[in-house]
Structures are given as structure tokens and as C-alpha cells.
Design a protein around this motif. Structure first.
Motif, PDB file in Angstrom:
ATOM      1  N   LEU A 144       0.836  -1.200   0.000  1.00 50.19           N
ATOM      2  CA  LEU A 144       0.000   0.000   0.000  1.00 50.19           C
ATOM      3  C   LEU A 144       0.877   1.259   0.000  1.00 50.19           C
ATOM      4  CD1 LEU A 144      -2.884   1.196   0.221  1.00 50.19           C
ATOM      5  CD2 LEU A 144      -2.639   1.104   2.700  1.00 50.19           C
ATOM      6  N   ALA A 145       1.945   1.228   0.802  1.00 46.00           N
ATOM      7  CA  ALA A 145       2.846   2.387   0.878  1.00 46.00           C
ATOM      8  C   ALA A 145       3.471   2.660  -0.488  1.00 46.00           C
ATOM      9  CB  ALA A 145       3.925   2.144   1.927  1.00 46.00           C
ATOM     10  N   GLU A 146       3.753   1.592  -1.219  1.00 46.15           N
ATOM     11  CA  GLU A 146       4.359   1.743  -2.536  1.00 46.15           C
ATOM     12  C   GLU A 146       3.344   2.276  -3.545  1.00 46.15           C
ATOM     13  OE1 GLU A 146       6.052  -1.641  -5.058  1.00 46.15           O
ATOM     14  OE2 GLU A 146       7.289  -1.599  -3.239  1.00 46.15           O
ATOM     15  N   TYR A 147       2.106   1.875  -3.346  1.00 45.55           N
ATOM     16  CA  TYR A 147       1.050   2.164  -4.322  1.00 45.55           C
ATOM     17  C   TYR A 147       0.491   3.581  -4.180  1.00 45.55           C
ATOM     18  CZ  TYR A 147      -3.428   1.542  -6.735  1.00 45.55           C
ATOM     19  OH  TYR A 147      -4.503   1.670  -7.555  1.00 45.55           O
ATOM     20  N   SER A 148       0.421   4.037  -2.940  1.00 47.31           N
ATOM     21  CA  SER A 148      -0.300   5.290  -2.715  1.00 47.31           C
ATOM     22  C   SER A 148       0.486   6.249  -1.817  1.00 47.31           C
ATOM     23  CB  SER A 148      -1.644   4.957  -2.060  1.00 47.31           C
ATOM     24  OG  SER A 148      -2.220   6.100  -1.509  1.00 47.31           O
ATOM     25  N   ASP A 149       0.526   7.540  -2.204  1.00 47.11           N
ATOM     26  CA  ASP A 149       1.176   8.540  -1.351  1.00 47.11           C
ATOM     27  C   ASP A 149       0.218   9.016  -0.274  1.00 47.11           C
ATOM     28  OD1 ASP A 149       3.471   8.517  -2.833  1.00 47.11           O
ATOM     29  OD2 ASP A 149       2.747  10.050  -4.231  1.00 47.11           O
ATOM     30  N   ARG A 150      -1.028   8.889  -0.561  1.00 42.73           N
ATOM     31  CA  ARG A 150      -2.049   9.434   0.312  1.00 42.73           C
ATOM     32  C   ARG A 150      -2.314   8.543   1.520  1.00 42.73           C
ATOM     33  NH1 ARG A 150      -7.731  11.457  -1.996  1.00 42.73           N
ATOM     34  NH2 ARG A 150      -8.132  12.826  -0.232  1.00 42.73           N
ATOM     35  N   ALA A 151      -2.389   7.251   1.256  1.00 39.23           N
ATOM     36  CA  ALA A 151      -2.639   6.314   2.348  1.00 39.23           C
ATOM     37  C   ALA A 151      -1.350   6.162   3.154  1.00 39.23           C
ATOM     38  CB  ALA A 151      -3.084   4.972   1.784  1.00 39.23           C
ATOM     39  N   LYS A 152      -1.429   6.457   4.439  1.00 42.47           N
ATOM     40  CA  LYS A 152      -0.243   6.328   5.307  1.00 42.47           C
ATOM     41  C   LYS A 152      -0.489   5.175   6.263  1.00 42.47           C
ATOM     42  CE  LYS A 152       2.648   9.286   6.230  1.00 42.47           C
ATOM     43  NZ  LYS A 152       4.083   9.149   5.970  1.00 42.47           N
ATOM     44  N   ALA A 153       0.283   4.104   6.110  1.00 39.63           N
ATOM     45  CA  ALA A 153      -0.017   2.892   6.864  1.00 39.63           C
ATOM     46  C   ALA A 153       1.049   2.592   7.913  1.00 39.63           C
ATOM     47  CB  ALA A 153      -0.148   1.718   5.901  1.00 39.63           C
ATOM     48  N   LEU A 154       0.583   2.260   9.110  1.00 40.50           N
ATOM     49  CA  LEU A 154       1.511   2.001  10.214  1.00 40.50           C
ATOM     50  C   LEU A 154       1.131   0.720  10.955  1.00 40.50           C
ATOM     51  CD1 LEU A 154       3.842   3.140  12.060  1.00 40.50           C
ATOM     52  CD2 LEU A 154       2.038   4.204  13.417  1.00 40.50           C
ATOM     53  N   TYR A 155       2.147  -0.088  11.257  1.00 46.98           N
ATOM     54  CA  TYR A 155       1.952  -1.328  12.011  1.00 46.98           C
ATOM     55  C   TYR A 155       2.289  -1.061  13.479  1.00 46.98           C
ATOM     56  CZ  TYR A 155       3.070  -5.932  13.876  1.00 46.98           C
ATOM     57  OH  TYR A 155       3.118  -7.048  14.672  1.00 46.98           O
ATOM     58  N   ILE A 156       1.433  -1.461  14.373  1.00 49.52           N
ATOM     59  CA  ILE A 156       1.681  -1.261  15.811  1.00 49.52           C
ATOM     60  C   ILE A 156       1.509  -2.590  16.540  1.00 49.52           C
ATOM     61  CG2 ILE A 156       0.841  -0.116  17.920  1.00 49.52           C
ATOM     62  CD1 ILE A 156      -0.264   2.070  15.930  1.00 49.52           C
ATOM     63  N   ASN A 157       2.524  -3.002  17.270  1.00 50.68           N
ATOM     64  CA  ASN A 157       2.396  -4.211  18.079  1.00 50.68           C
ATOM     65  C   ASN A 157       1.965  -3.806  19.488  1.00 50.68           C
ATOM     66  OD1 ASN A 157       2.905  -6.365  19.868  1.00 50.68           O
ATOM     67  ND2 ASN A 157       4.220  -7.306  18.320  1.00 50.68           N
ATOM     68  N   CYS A 158       0.762  -4.203  19.876  1.00 50.06           N
ATOM     69  CA  CYS A 158       0.196  -3.719  21.144  1.00 50.06           C
ATOM     70  C   CYS A 158       0.793  -4.403  22.370  1.00 50.06           C
ATOM     71  CB  CYS A 158      -1.320  -3.848  21.129  1.00 50.06           C
ATOM     72  SG  CYS A 158      -2.058  -2.968  19.760  1.00 50.06           S
ATOM     73  N   PHE A 159       1.634  -5.409  22.169  1.00 48.59           N
ATOM     74  CA  PHE A 159       2.414  -5.906  23.297  1.00 48.59           C
ATOM     75  C   PHE A 159       3.451  -4.854  23.673  1.00 48.59           C
ATOM     76  CE2 PHE A 159       1.482 -10.571  22.880  1.00 48.59           C
ATOM     77  CZ  PHE A 159       1.081 -10.694  24.200  1.00 48.59           C
ATOM     78  N   GLU A 160       3.970  -4.188  22.635  1.00 43.77           N
ATOM     79  CA  GLU A 160       5.040  -3.209  22.868  1.00 43.77           C
ATOM     80  C   GLU A 160       4.489  -1.858  23.304  1.00 43.77           C
ATOM     81  OE1 GLU A 160       7.244  -3.450  19.227  1.00 43.77           O
ATOM     82  OE2 GLU A 160       7.725  -5.543  19.683  1.00 43.77           O
ATOM     83  N   ILE A 161       3.484  -1.370  22.586  1.00 48.64           N
ATOM     84  CA  ILE A 161       2.875  -0.126  23.076  1.00 48.64           C
ATOM     85  C   ILE A 161       1.366  -0.301  23.173  1.00 48.64           C
ATOM     86  CG2 ILE A 161       4.718   1.398  22.199  1.00 48.64           C
ATOM     87  CD1 ILE A 161       2.773   2.426  20.145  1.00 48.64           C
ATOM     88  N   ASN A 162       0.818   0.064  24.327  1.00 47.20           N
ATOM     89  CA  ASN A 162      -0.611  -0.167  24.514  1.00 47.20           C
ATOM     90  C   ASN A 162      -1.315   0.890  25.366  1.00 47.20           C
ATOM     91  OD1 ASN A 162       0.345  -0.988  27.044  1.00 47.20           O
ATOM     92  ND2 ASN A 162       0.610  -3.067  26.252  1.00 47.20           N
ATOM     93  N   SER A 163      -0.602   1.970  25.732  1.00 43.29           N
ATOM     94  CA  SER A 163      -1.349   3.004  26.452  1.00 43.29           C
ATOM     95  C   SER A 163      -1.872   4.007  25.429  1.00 43.29           C
ATOM     96  CB  SER A 163      -0.463   3.713  27.473  1.00 43.29           C
ATOM     97  OG  SER A 163       0.432   4.578  26.806  1.00 43.29           O
ATOM     98  N   LYS A 164      -2.939   4.663  25.777  1.00 40.06           N
ATOM     99  CA  LYS A 164      -3.553   5.642  24.874  1.00 40.06           C
ATOM    100  C   LYS A 164      -2.526   6.714  24.485  1.00 40.06           C
ATOM    101  CE  LYS A 164      -7.494   8.773  24.703  1.00 40.06           C
ATOM    102  NZ  LYS A 164      -8.812   9.042  25.265  1.00 40.06           N
ATOM    103  N   HIS A 165      -1.803   7.205  25.495  1.00 36.38           N
ATOM    104  CA  HIS A 165      -0.858   8.285  25.246  1.00 36.38           C
ATOM    105  C   HIS A 165       0.246   7.844  24.292  1.00 36.38           C
ATOM    106  CE1 HIS A 165       2.135  11.429  26.163  1.00 36.38           C
ATOM    107  NE2 HIS A 165       1.066  12.174  26.398  1.00 36.38           N
ATOM    108  N   SER A 166       0.797   6.651  24.525  1.00 35.53           N
ATOM    109  CA  SER A 166       1.918   6.228  23.680  1.00 35.53           C
ATOM    110  C   SER A 166       1.467   5.911  22.247  1.00 35.53           C
ATOM    111  CB  SER A 166       2.653   5.041  24.302  1.00 35.53           C
ATOM    112  OG  SER A 166       1.766   3.958  24.449  1.00 35.53           O
ATOM    113  N   ILE A 167       0.279   5.354  22.110  1.00 32.38           N
ATOM    114  CA  ILE A 167      -0.199   5.071  20.744  1.00 32.38           C
ATOM    115  C   ILE A 167      -0.502   6.371  20.010  1.00 32.38           C
ATOM    116  CG2 ILE A 167      -2.058   4.034  19.389  1.00 32.38           C
ATOM    117  CD1 ILE A 167      -2.170   1.780  21.433  1.00 32.38           C
ATOM    118  N   LEU A 168      -1.155   7.306  20.713  1.00 38.73           N
ATOM    119  CA  LEU A 168      -1.455   8.582  20.059  1.00 38.73           C
ATOM    120  C   LEU A 168      -0.183   9.305  19.653  1.00 38.73           C
ATOM    121  CD1 LEU A 168      -4.474   9.979  22.094  1.00 38.73           C
ATOM    122  CD2 LEU A 168      -4.395   9.518  19.629  1.00 38.73           C
ATOM    123  N   THR A 169       0.823   9.251  20.546  1.00 39.42           N
ATOM    124  CA  THR A 169       2.099   9.895  20.211  1.00 39.42           C
ATOM    125  C   THR A 169       2.679   9.263  18.954  1.00 39.42           C
ATOM    126  OG1 THR A 169       2.499  10.313  22.548  1.00 39.42           O
ATOM    127  CG2 THR A 169       4.419  10.409  21.109  1.00 39.42           C
TER     128      THR A 169
END
Ligand SMILES: Nc1ncnc2c1ncn2[C@@H]1O[C@H](COP(=O)(O)OP(=O)(O)OP(=O)(O)O)[C@@H](O)[C@H]1O
Ligand SMILES: [Mg+2]
Length: 353
Positions: free
Chosen positions: A76-101
Motif C-alpha cells: 500500500l505504501a508503494e502504491y499510494s502517497d495518500r494512504a499512510k499505513a503504520l503497524y503497531i504491536n500492542c504488546f510493545e505499546i498499549n497506552s492511549k498516550h503512547s499510541i497517540l504519540t
């Protein structure tokens, strides 16, 4: 003077073992075309400025949920400049503040480490996306971690309402082993998300074989795997249908073969790799003969055809010895033999009782 690490490796069988690492994303993912196609279908609108469909992926460990979603995000990242895609592992970050940051930094608004409340960060997140006309796509892997605290749950609420309250389209993908994830969400969140569900099924022994062959092509030099090695690794992982177990045991076997300067990875290396996975249980060792104990160790938690066991243990025991061991283990109710009839005759498989 030579360094002790120099002599530790002479006969190289692995061309590049990184292709066998867990976080490697291969270019081909056999047997996941349907699942990947479904993800593309749901996310495609994000590249066209339209509302994507949210998704929930579930399935037992090692069925390719993480790797398939990373693969789709890369494409998707290769295909589109508009779509911004991010993978988040919730074992590593799972508080509201850290995910929002994390997601706000990601969309291009640098958040200072301290000083802003979650609400302030959320405002910046929304305004940045509006200003830049972005279409964010977020994958929350191990998503059940987000259900463990109220503050992360409230983040889910905010994210689920992005289009209704802020006229922002975002694609959200949640991944979990537990198919109860959606049901555990607050009614309002679940209803706003309208997520499609995609189940990742266990891999069969045959599928695991093909997956291993594909990964082995890139990681090994040609002709360094004995013919029985891949089928054995696949059979070992087939009960759980887990590609991670299959790939991991192949890598361990290869390292063991290299360690003893073998010219090829052989069945005995795979067998030693099984041993590394789980130590022999001492308490049952006492009343078992050696072949019985070896058979038990060999099958571990898996289900094997009698033929596979013969092949796997052939340089240790004759078939007759193994047949005796099967019979006596069965008598002790330590294994279970399953006979299946097919067009070609009957096949016998063995697993721990
Ligand atoms: N179809 C496939 N082709 C090649 N490799 C695969 C395939 N499916 C899974 N794998 C590999 O198997 C390993 C486990 O896959 P993955 O991490 O995606 O599993 P998962 O479903 O996310 O498991 P878990 O629920 O434990 O997180 C990874 O190394 C991955 O690259
Ligand atoms: Mg995973």
C-alpha cells in the motif's frame, strides 16, 4: 592471532539465514492469496480518498496474520502517497498516550516527549490529517492487549468515531489470536467500527512443506538439504498448523549442521533441533526403553505418519524395533494410533495420547 569466532563456522550451508527470521516479510506468501486479496479489497478505498473497510483478523499462532498484514502495508505504501499505513504491536505499546504519540508523529506532526495530554495530541492528530488530506491505515497487532485498560479502550472509541465526528477516513485492522476480540468491545465501538472478519486457518502439512521450500530457496545454498528434511519439519509443525514452528526448527537444524561442519542438513539435525525445543521429561524416562523414549521425543506434540517416523529415526533404529516401541507405547496408553482409509489404501499416524 586467530579469533575464536573464526573457527566456529567452516562449512556454510545457510546462504542468508535472515530469510528464516520471524520478522522477515517474504515477497511470496503461499496460501494467503484469498486473505491478502480481501485486505486489499477493504483498504483500496483509502488510496482513492474513500472510506476503507475496517478489518479483524484472527487465527491460531503462526498462520501468517502478522506477515500478511505487513506485506499488504508495504504494498500500500508503494502504491499510494495518500494512504499512510503504520503497524503497531500492542504488546510493545498499549497506552492511549503512547499510541497517540506514535500515530501523530507518524502522520508528520512531531510530538514532544512530555507536556501534551492525550486530548491535545488527539487534536493535533486530527488537524494534521485534515490539513495534509491523508488516509491513515493502522494495524493493531495483538489487539487484545488494548482491552486490558480503560484508557486504551477509550482510544478505540475515539478512533472508531473518526469519520462521524471529524470527517476523517481511517482504515483500522485489528489482529488477535482470540476470535472474541470484537465481541469484547463496547457495543458502541463495535457498531461504529463495522469491521469485517477474516479467519486465518491452520496450515496443513503439505502447505507447510511448500512454505518451507519457498523460504529455503533464498536462505540455503543449492542442494544442502536432504530430501527428508523439509517434510519432517513440516510434519512436526502440522498439528498446530504453525509456520513459525516449521521455519524455526529448520533454522535450528541448519545451525546444528553447520556447527558440526556437515555437508548437508540431515534428518538427525532436525531431530536434534526437536530435542532443543523441549527437554526430555525425566519423570517418564524411568519406565520406558530407549527406543520408546526416543519415539516420544520425536513426536512431541505433533502428529506423524508411521513412515515419517521410520525415516526420521532410520539411522538410529530398525523398523522392527520401532514397531515394537509403538506397540508397547500404545499399551502404556502413551500414544494414540490413528488409521485413515483413502483411495490409495490405509495410512497410520501416531500422536501422544
Ligand atoms: N504463507 C506463508 N509463507 C511464508 N512464510 C509464512 C507464511 N505464513 C507464515 N509465515 C511465516 O511464519 C512465521 C509466523 O507467521 P506470523 O508471524 O505472520 O504468524 P501470526 O499468525 O501472526 O502468529 P501469532 O498469532 O503467533 O502472532 C513468520 O516467520 C512468517 O513469515
Ligand atoms: Mg502475529
Amino acid at each position: 592471532m586467530a579469533n575464536i569466532f573464526d573457527s566456529a563456522k567452516e562449512n556454510s550451508l545457510l546462504k542468508d539465514e535472515r530469510f528464516l527470521y520471524q520478522d522477515f516479510v517474504p515477497e511470496e506468501l503461499p496460501f494467503r492469496d484469498t486473505e491478502i486479496g480481501e485486505m486489499v479489497f477493504c483498504l483500496k478505498p483509502a488510496s482513492e480518498g474513500k472510506k476503507p473497510t475496517n478489518l479483524f483478523l484472527h487465527g491460531v499462532p503462526g498462520t501468517g496474520k502478522t506477515v500478511s498484514s505487513k506485506y499488504v502495508l508495504n504494498e500500500l505504501a508503494e502504491y499510494s502517497d495518500r494512504a499512510k499505513a503504520l503497524y503497531i504491536n500492542c504488546f510493545e505499546i498499549n497506552s492511549k498516550h503512547s499510541i497517540l504519540t506514535k500515530i501523530t508523529n507518524f502522520v508528520g506532526y512531531p510530538i514532544p516527549e512530555r507536556g501534551l495530554s492525550s486530548e491535545e495530541i488527539f487534536d493535533r492528530f486530527v488537524s494534521t490529517i485534515k490539513n495534509k488530506k491523508l488516509m491513515p491505515v493502522f494495524v493493531f497487532d495483538e489487539a487484545e492487549q488494548l482491552l486490558k485498560n480503560e484508557d486504551a479502550k477509550s482510544l478505540l472509541y475515539d478512533l472508531s468515531r473518526l469519520s462521524e465526528r471529524h470527517q476523517i477516513f481511517a482504515g483500522l485492522i485489528f489482529i488477535s489470536n482470540e476470535n472474541t476480540f470484537l465481541a469484547s468491545l463496547d457495543d458502541r465501538v463495535r457498531s461504529s467500527l463495522q469491521a469485517s472478519t477474516l479467519e486465518f486457518a491452520k496450515y496443513s502439512s503439505l502447505q507447510l512443506k511448500d512454505i518451507l521450500k519457498e523460504r529455503a530457496k533464498f536462505s540455503f545454498f543449492p542442494n544442502v538439504l536432504d530430501d527428508e528434511v523439509i517434510p519432517l519439519c513440516a510434519a512436526h509443525a502440522s498439528k498446530k498448523g504453525d509456520a513459525r514452528i516449521a521455519i524455526d526448527v529448520l533454522l535450528k537444524a541448519a545451525r546444528l549442521a553447520e556447527k558440526e561442519n556437515a555437508k548437508k542438513v540431515a534428518v538427525k539435525h532436525v531431530r536434534s533441533a526437536f530435542m532443543q525445543e523441549k527437554p526430555i521429561k525425566v519423570e517418564i524416562t524411568s519406565n520406558l526403553s530407549e527406543p520408546e523414549q526416543v519415539v516420544l521425543d520425536f513426536i512431541k506434540e505433533g502428529e506423524f505418519s508411521v513412515g515419517d517416523i521410520y525415516v526420521g529415526l532410520k539411522d538410529k533404529y530398525a523398523e522392527r524395533t520401532l514397531r515394537k516401541a509403538f506397540a508397547s507405547l500404545e499399551e502404556k496408553k502413551m500414544i494414540q494410533t490413528i488409521t485413515t482409509q483413502s483411495g490409495k489404501g490405509s495410512a497410520r499416524t501416531i500422536k501422544r495420547a
